[in-house]
Design a protein around this motif. Structure first.
Motif, short mmCIF file in Angstrom:
data_model
loop_
_atom_site.label_atom_id
_atom_site.label_comp_id
_atom_site.label_asym_id
_atom_site.label_seq_id
_atom_site.Cartn_x
_atom_site.Cartn_y
_atom_site.Cartn_z
N SER A 184 -2.35 -62.57 -34.46
CA SER A 184 -3.54 -61.88 -35.34
C SER A 184 -4.02 -61.10 -34.99
CB SER A 184 -3.95 -62.61 -36.14
OG SER A 184 -5.42 -63.23 -35.46
N ARG A 185 -4.66 -60.98 -33.31
CA ARG A 185 -5.35 -59.80 -32.62
C ARG A 185 -5.03 -58.82 -31.88
NH1 ARG A 185 -8.06 -63.90 -34.75
NH2 ARG A 185 -10.16 -63.94 -34.49
N THR A 186 -3.73 -58.92 -32.04
CA THR A 186 -2.72 -57.82 -31.06
C THR A 186 -2.60 -56.55 -32.26
OG1 THR A 186 -1.64 -60.39 -30.11
CG2 THR A 186 0.15 -57.42 -29.97
N LEU A 187 -2.53 -55.13 -31.21
CA LEU A 187 -2.14 -54.03 -32.11
C LEU A 187 -3.39 -53.59 -32.56
CD1 LEU A 187 1.88 -53.71 -32.00
CD2 LEU A 187 0.39 -53.26 -30.21
N VAL A 188 -4.20 -53.83 -32.54
CA VAL A 188 -5.30 -53.58 -33.26
C VAL A 188 -6.43 -53.00 -32.81
CG1 VAL A 188 -4.27 -55.34 -35.00
CG2 VAL A 188 -6.34 -55.49 -33.50
N GLY A 189 -6.89 -52.19 -33.14
CA GLY A 189 -8.53 -51.66 -32.59
C GLY A 189 -9.85 -51.56 -33.95
N GLU A 195 11.10 -50.29 -43.40
CA GLU A 195 11.22 -49.50 -44.48
C GLU A 195 10.11 -49.60 -45.03
OE1 GLU A 195 15.27 -50.60 -47.37
OE2 GLU A 195 16.29 -49.70 -45.98
N ASN A 196 9.79 -50.85 -45.24
CA ASN A 196 7.74 -50.89 -45.67
C ASN A 196 6.69 -49.69 -44.92
OD1 ASN A 196 8.27 -54.54 -45.88
ND2 ASN A 196 7.89 -53.06 -47.82
N ILE A 197 7.32 -49.77 -43.66
CA ILE A 197 6.40 -49.03 -42.91
C ILE A 197 6.45 -47.21 -43.40
CG2 ILE A 197 6.06 -48.50 -40.94
CD1 ILE A 197 4.67 -50.86 -41.25
N THR A 198 8.40 -47.65 -42.66
CA THR A 198 8.36 -45.62 -43.38
C THR A 198 7.95 -45.09 -44.79
OG1 THR A 198 10.69 -46.15 -42.31
CG2 THR A 198 10.36 -43.88 -43.65
N LYS A 238 4.69 -57.60 -36.37
CA LYS A 238 5.67 -56.86 -36.62
C LYS A 238 5.93 -55.30 -36.82
CE LYS A 238 10.96 -57.65 -37.19
NZ LYS A 238 11.76 -58.41 -37.82
N ALA A 239 5.27 -55.11 -37.86
CA ALA A 239 5.33 -53.97 -39.41
C ALA A 239 4.05 -53.58 -37.87
CB ALA A 239 4.44 -54.46 -40.04
N ARG A 240 3.40 -53.63 -37.89
CA ARG A 240 2.35 -53.15 -36.21
C ARG A 240 2.92 -52.09 -35.79
NH1 ARG A 240 -1.69 -57.47 -37.81
NH2 ARG A 240 -1.00 -58.07 -35.71
N ALA A 241 3.92 -53.07 -35.33
CA ALA A 241 4.38 -52.48 -34.05
C ALA A 241 5.86 -51.66 -34.17
CB ALA A 241 5.86 -53.35 -33.14
N TYR A 242 6.13 -51.35 -35.64
CA TYR A 242 6.83 -50.19 -35.97
C TYR A 242 5.80 -49.20 -36.41
CZ TYR A 242 10.77 -54.01 -36.66
OH TYR A 242 11.82 -54.80 -36.56
N LEU A 243 5.16 -49.73 -36.96
CA LEU A 243 4.77 -48.19 -37.59
C LEU A 243 3.98 -47.46 -36.36
CD1 LEU A 243 2.59 -46.30 -39.00
CD2 LEU A 243 0.16 -47.82 -38.64
N ARG A 244 3.40 -48.35 -34.63
CA ARG A 244 3.60 -47.84 -33.86
C ARG A 244 4.07 -47.29 -32.66
NH1 ARG A 244 3.29 -50.47 -27.38
NH2 ARG A 244 1.22 -49.94 -26.90
N ARG A 245 5.78 -47.16 -33.27
CA ARG A 245 7.04 -46.61 -33.03
C ARG A 245 7.07 -45.17 -34.18
NH1 ARG A 245 11.61 -51.09 -32.23
NH2 ARG A 245 10.38 -53.34 -30.69
N GLN A 246 6.81 -45.33 -35.14
CA GLN A 246 7.00 -44.55 -36.46
C GLN A 246 6.12 -43.04 -35.60
OE1 GLN A 246 8.52 -45.85 -40.73
NE2 GLN A 246 9.74 -47.00 -39.34
N ARG A 247 4.68 -43.69 -36.09
CA ARG A 247 3.56 -42.74 -36.17
C ARG A 247 2.60 -43.28 -34.96
NH1 ARG A 247 3.16 -39.62 -40.41
NH2 ARG A 247 0.81 -38.63 -38.92
N PRO A 248 2.95 -43.06 -33.42
CA PRO A 248 1.45 -43.14 -33.18
C PRO A 248 0.12 -43.32 -32.71
CG PRO A 248 3.07 -42.71 -32.17
CD PRO A 248 3.21 -42.30 -32.92
N ASP A 249 0.28 -42.13 -34.18
CA ASP A 249 -1.22 -41.89 -34.24
C ASP A 249 -1.97 -41.86 -35.52
OD1 ASP A 249 0.78 -40.67 -36.13
OD2 ASP A 249 -0.47 -38.82 -36.44
N LEU A 250 -0.81 -42.55 -36.31
CA LEU A 250 -1.57 -43.63 -37.42
C LEU A 250 -1.88 -45.06 -37.38
CD1 LEU A 250 0.52 -42.83 -40.91
CD2 LEU A 250 -1.68 -41.99 -40.33
N ALA A 251 -0.94 -45.19 -36.03
CA ALA A 251 -0.86 -46.49 -35.40
C ALA A 251 -2.26 -46.98 -34.70
CB ALA A 251 -0.33 -47.17 -34.60
#
Length: 201
Positions: free
Chosen positions: A26-31, A119-122, A145-158
């Motif tokens: 729950s605390r991974t890949l968040v800022g 696809e959720n993230i896309t 997993k979804a946050r990692a996918y956002l990071r891959r697809q749109r690092p600016d939004l991540a």
């Protein structure tokens, strides 16, 4: 007596192990992104019935409680998930539960085409372009997993990802060891830095 004690200790250890993994995910890949505009993305779970199932009902509650109190007016809740059978889309069922059962009267948006987490993230990305903070709600491993996918697809939004309120100590306590086992299996697709990165997107 020793056997009972050993079994009890093993049970406590399993519960603590499951709790720790879910806490960590729950605390991974968040800022700590700031700003007024907020999006809470609630990911659906396969739902062949005509109303939201137990897991989707919990995710809706977790999504609503993830709204920052002083940003409620500027928060949009996005329910994401398509139809997995002849039933209505997961997004629609979750939205109906939020508004009709829980009485949620905030801004609701639907993404009702996706069938996978990727696809959720896309499909929700166009709904996230103008927000300052993004929260993704699901069981902790799935949300990671979804946050990692956002990071891959749109690092600016991540870079706008912040913690959701989808982890609470003791919640799902008995099930957390199983959730942790399943999470470790499903997160094998992530890279090492995606599984470990914290607050450094």
């Amino acid at each position: 007596m020793r056997r009972r004690t050993g079994l009890a200790m093993a049970g406590v250890a399993a519960l603590a192990w499951g709790e720790w993994w879910n806490w960590r995910w729950s605390r991974t890949l968040v800022g700590t992104s700031g700003g007024a505009a907020e999006a809470v993305v609630v990911l659906g779970y396969r739902n062949p019935q005509a109303t939201a199932n137990f897991i989707n009902r919990w995710r809706v509650r977790a999504g609503i409680r993830s709204i920052t109190p002083d940003s409620a007016r500027a928060t949009r809740v996005i329910f994401s998930g398509g139809a997995t059978s002849s039933a209505a889309a997961e997004a629609q069922l979750m939205a109906e539960h939020a508004t009709s059962v829980l009485g949620f009267d905030g801004t609701v948006l639907l993404e009702d085409q996706s069938r996978t987490t990727w696809e959720n993230i896309t499909n929700v990305i166009p709904l996230l372009e103008d927000v300052d903070r993004i929260k993704i709600v699901s069981q902790p491993a799935h949300a990671l997993k979804a946050r990692a996918y956002l990071r891959r697809q749109r690092p600016d939004l991540a870079k706008r990802l912040v913690r959701a309120d989808d982890y609470r100590p003791g919640e799902w306590l008995i099930g957390k060891p199983l959730l942790a086992l399943y999470g470790l299996w499903t997160l094998r697709c992530l890279q090492a830095d995606e599984r470990k990165a914290k607050a450094s997107l």
